[in-house]
Write a protein that holds these residues in place. Structure first.
Motif, mmCIF file in Angstrom:
data_model
loop_
_atom_site.group_PDB
_atom_site.id
_atom_site.type_symbol
_atom_site.label_atom_id
_atom_site.label_comp_id
_atom_site.label_asym_id
_atom_site.label_seq_id
_atom_site.Cartn_x
_atom_site.Cartn_y
_atom_site.Cartn_z
ATOM 1 N N ASN A 194 -10.193 -9.530 -2.873
ATOM 2 C CA ASN A 194 -9.485 -10.509 -0.957
ATOM 3 C C ASN A 194 -7.935 -10.865 -0.765
ATOM 4 O OD1 ASN A 194 -10.645 -11.108 1.812
ATOM 5 N ND2 ASN A 194 -11.366 -13.337 0.662
ATOM 6 N N GLU A 195 -7.567 -10.456 -0.330
ATOM 7 C CA GLU A 195 -6.333 -11.223 -0.254
ATOM 8 C C GLU A 195 -5.224 -10.841 -0.942
ATOM 9 O OE1 GLU A 195 -5.584 -15.654 0.575
ATOM 10 O OE2 GLU A 195 -7.186 -15.233 2.509
ATOM 11 N N GLY A 196 -5.694 -9.441 -1.931
ATOM 12 C CA GLY A 196 -4.952 -9.045 -2.525
ATOM 13 C C GLY A 196 -3.801 -8.357 -1.901
ATOM 14 N N GLU A 197 -2.412 -8.179 -2.294
ATOM 15 C CA GLU A 197 -1.025 -7.757 -1.322
ATOM 16 C C GLU A 197 -0.581 -6.631 -2.592
ATOM 17 O OE1 GLU A 197 1.957 -10.035 1.045
ATOM 18 O OE2 GLU A 197 0.165 -10.717 -0.255
ATOM 19 N N SER A 247 4.435 -4.830 3.273
ATOM 20 C CA SER A 247 3.455 -4.899 2.776
ATOM 21 C C SER A 247 2.043 -4.668 2.485
ATOM 22 C CB SER A 247 3.311 -6.067 1.921
ATOM 23 O OG SER A 247 3.525 -7.166 3.222
ATOM 24 N N LEU A 248 0.894 -4.206 1.942
ATOM 25 C CA LEU A 248 -0.359 -3.802 2.164
ATOM 26 C C LEU A 248 -1.641 -5.513 1.669
ATOM 27 C CD1 LEU A 248 -0.534 -0.260 1.755
ATOM 28 C CD2 LEU A 248 0.284 -1.206 3.996
ATOM 29 N N PRO A 294 -11.926 -1.015 1.171
ATOM 30 C CA PRO A 294 -11.156 -2.781 2.104
ATOM 31 C C PRO A 294 -10.757 -2.513 2.550
ATOM 32 C CG PRO A 294 -9.392 -0.781 -0.072
ATOM 33 C CD PRO A 294 -11.349 -0.309 0.203
ATOM 34 N N ALA A 295 -10.585 -3.921 3.635
ATOM 35 C CA ALA A 295 -9.940 -4.094 4.924
ATOM 36 C C ALA A 295 -9.029 -3.787 5.127
ATOM 37 C CB ALA A 295 -10.869 -4.037 5.797
ATOM 38 N N VAL A 296 -7.625 -3.082 5.155
ATOM 39 C CA VAL A 296 -6.017 -2.961 4.759
ATOM 40 C C VAL A 296 -5.315 -2.729 6.224
ATOM 41 C CG1 VAL A 296 -3.800 -1.799 3.726
ATOM 42 C CG2 VAL A 296 -6.599 -1.653 2.448
ATOM 43 N N THR A 297 -4.800 -4.246 5.789
ATOM 44 C CA THR A 297 -3.832 -4.102 7.236
ATOM 45 C C THR A 297 -2.363 -3.969 6.348
ATOM 46 O OG1 THR A 297 -3.268 -6.609 6.855
ATOM 47 C CG2 THR A 297 -4.793 -5.555 8.038
ATOM 48 N N ALA A 298 -1.354 -3.775 7.825
ATOM 49 C CA ALA A 298 0.023 -3.228 7.094
ATOM 50 C C ALA A 298 0.840 -4.153 7.514
ATOM 51 C CB ALA A 298 0.618 -2.288 7.017
ATOM 52 N N PHE A 304 4.728 -1.100 8.459
ATOM 53 C CA PHE A 304 3.496 0.378 8.502
ATOM 54 C C PHE A 304 2.609 0.263 9.192
ATOM 55 C CE2 PHE A 304 7.081 -0.454 5.028
ATOM 56 C CZ PHE A 304 7.029 0.404 4.848
ATOM 57 N N GLU A 305 2.067 1.770 9.148
ATOM 58 C CA GLU A 305 0.225 1.564 9.422
ATOM 59 C C GLU A 305 0.047 2.465 8.926
ATOM 60 O OE1 GLU A 305 0.681 3.510 13.585
ATOM 61 O OE2 GLU A 305 2.422 2.260 14.102
ATOM 62 N N VAL A 306 -1.643 1.662 8.450
ATOM 63 C CA VAL A 306 -2.407 1.855 7.636
ATOM 64 C C VAL A 306 -3.544 2.781 8.663
ATOM 65 C CG1 VAL A 306 -4.390 1.580 6.663
ATOM 66 C CG2 VAL A 306 -2.946 0.246 5.950
ATOM 67 N N LEU A 307 -2.993 4.099 8.531
ATOM 68 C CA LEU A 307 -4.473 5.445 9.320
ATOM 69 C C LEU A 307 -5.240 5.602 9.049
ATOM 70 C CD1 LEU A 307 -1.064 8.308 9.791
ATOM 71 C CD2 LEU A 307 -2.290 5.757 11.547
ATOM 72 N N GLN A 308 -5.113 5.542 7.150
ATOM 73 C CA GLN A 308 -6.997 5.712 6.852
ATOM 74 C C GLN A 308 -7.243 5.213 5.790
ATOM 75 O OE1 GLN A 308 -8.052 10.164 5.877
ATOM 76 N NE2 GLN A 308 -10.413 9.075 6.747
ATOM 77 N N VAL A 309 -8.290 4.616 5.252
ATOM 78 C CA VAL A 309 -8.299 4.244 3.826
ATOM 79 C C VAL A 309 -9.983 3.930 3.674
ATOM 80 C CG1 VAL A 309 -8.977 1.350 2.268
ATOM 81 C CG2 VAL A 309 -7.438 1.827 4.317
#
Length: 392
Positions: free
Chosen positions: A18-21, A37-38, A49-53, A57-62
């Motif tokens: 959680n809150e890992g970057e 960064s992510l 994980p729910a990941v934001t960028a 950048f954009e996160v398309l799929q995890v």
């Protein structure tokens, strides 16, 4: 050179906290590198994980094993995949070469610890060690049967091994320097080896003899590959030698990746040069993508895709970094390549993104092997990594 997204090598571990970057960047030709960064916003009950960028950048799929990113300013996207599993106990030092049997059950690999071993592809358990070479073993591969292995070493010897009992029934001698690569002709009645002595030799496995010095390049030959060329390509006039007709070397083209920046094509039966293509640096590896298309990787990071029917201009030149290209093999409508900076990636015509096989942290990935939907890599860090690709 195309834009390339790079991601922190241990991204998967960091983004499960959680809150890992982690850091991410995009190198765009002719423009400043884009940095971002992510961040993990939490891990769901499904383990994803729910990941934001950051805004670049954009996160398309995890998923549990991958993350798909895009960099709009670089007009590029990449899917990063972590290993399905890793085998750390096959060798004690860097793993320099590997291959997977036709049935997918066995692996063979060599190491800077001087060993060559047969192991189980499911769990990495060592089955047997193949001993007989003096000094390091440079290359290894399975015959199509999956029950015989072929190796070449610094002792200038080419050896055939029984995978059932580990014995070496055949040793080929004739090269004057270390063997750098081998290739198997069809089902394995004949094999080709290339060496630091600048020659490529054709061997008869049944008779344990050298049929011919197919090429004498005057410079180390780093890689070789035998394939069937399209009928429209002139492979030269066959030599009138009955033994050649016996071993079935007709209509085969031998690719040679040479130290002097040349990729050479030689008619295996005519033993004459069909073409020479000069690149920007020493060629390290080569492969057939089809009967008309070939690919070769160079020391400066360039990967050349060539059409054998028109060699004046490459079909395409891929350049992702200046690190040496150590391995390149075909896969579906594309290829997998590995480089000296730890990168291993897949380029396919039907994909609008690159697939990145992650794990090594700047350690060279020396060789790649594919069996069905599994990809195996070997690395300087001593690990053999196994990836599962559902898209293949």
């Amino acid at each position: 050179m195309e834009a390339r997204i790079q991601l922190q090598s241990d991204w998967y571990t960091a983004l499960r906290e959680n809150e890992g970057e982690v850091w991410v960047s995009c190198k765009i030709p002719g423009k400043p590198t884009v940095y971002g960064s992510l961040k993990c916003q939490g891990v769901g009950y499904d383990g994803i994980p729910a990941v934001t960028a950051s805004e670049e950048f954009e996160v398309l799929q995890v998923s549990k094993k991958s993350i798909h990113l895009t960099c709009p300013s670089g007009r590029t996207s990449s899917k990063f995949i972590i290993p399905y599993t890793s085998f750390p106990k096959i060798h004690d030092k860097s793993v320099t070469c590997l291959d997977i049997s036709s049935g997918g059950g066995l692996g063979v690999s060599t190491s800077t610890d001087g060993s060559m071993k047969i192991w189980n592809c499911k769990n990495g358990d060592r089955r047997r060690e193949l001993t007989g070479h003096i000094y390091d073993v440079n290359c290894c591969r399975f015959f199509p049967s999956g029950m015989v292995a072929l190796s070449g070493g610094m002792d200038a010897q080419v050896k055939l091994w029984s995978c059932e009992d580990g014995t070496c029934p055949v040793t080929f001698k004739g090269h004057r320097a270390g063997i750098l690569d081998t290739s198997i002709v069809d089902r394995g009645r004949n094999v080709v080896s290339c060496s630091r002595d600048g020659t490529a030799r054709l061997w008869d496995c049944g008779k344990s003899t050298c049929l011919a010095v197919v090429a004498d390049c005057g410079t180390p030959v780093n890689g070789c590959c035998v394939g069937t060329a399209d009928n429209s390509i002139n492979l030269g006039t066959p030599q009138e030698n009955p033994s050649d007709r016996e071993v079935g070397t007709e209509d085969k083209l031998l690719l040679l990746a040479r130290e002097d920046r040349k990729l050479q094509g030689v008619g295996l039966q005519s033993r004459t040069a069909v073409f020479e293509f000069e690149g920007s640096d020493a060629f390290n590896c080569c492969t057939f993508l089809s009967s008309v298309y070939v690919a070769a990787g160079a020391q400066d990071g360039n990967i050349y895709q060539l059409d054998l029917r028109c060699l004046s201009t490459p079909v395409q030149i891929f350049h992702r970094s200046g690190a040496p290209v150590h391995s390149i093999i075909p896969i579906r409508e594309g290829f997998i390549a590995s480089q000296g900076d730890g990168s291993c990636f897949i380029v396919q015509q039907d994909l609008d993104h690159t697939i990145e096989l992650t794990g090594p942290d700047a350690d060279p990935v020396y060789k790649v092997a594919v069996w069905e939907k599994s990809v195996f890599t070997c690395c300087r860090d001593g690990l053999v990594r196994k990836y599962q690709l559902s898209s293949l």
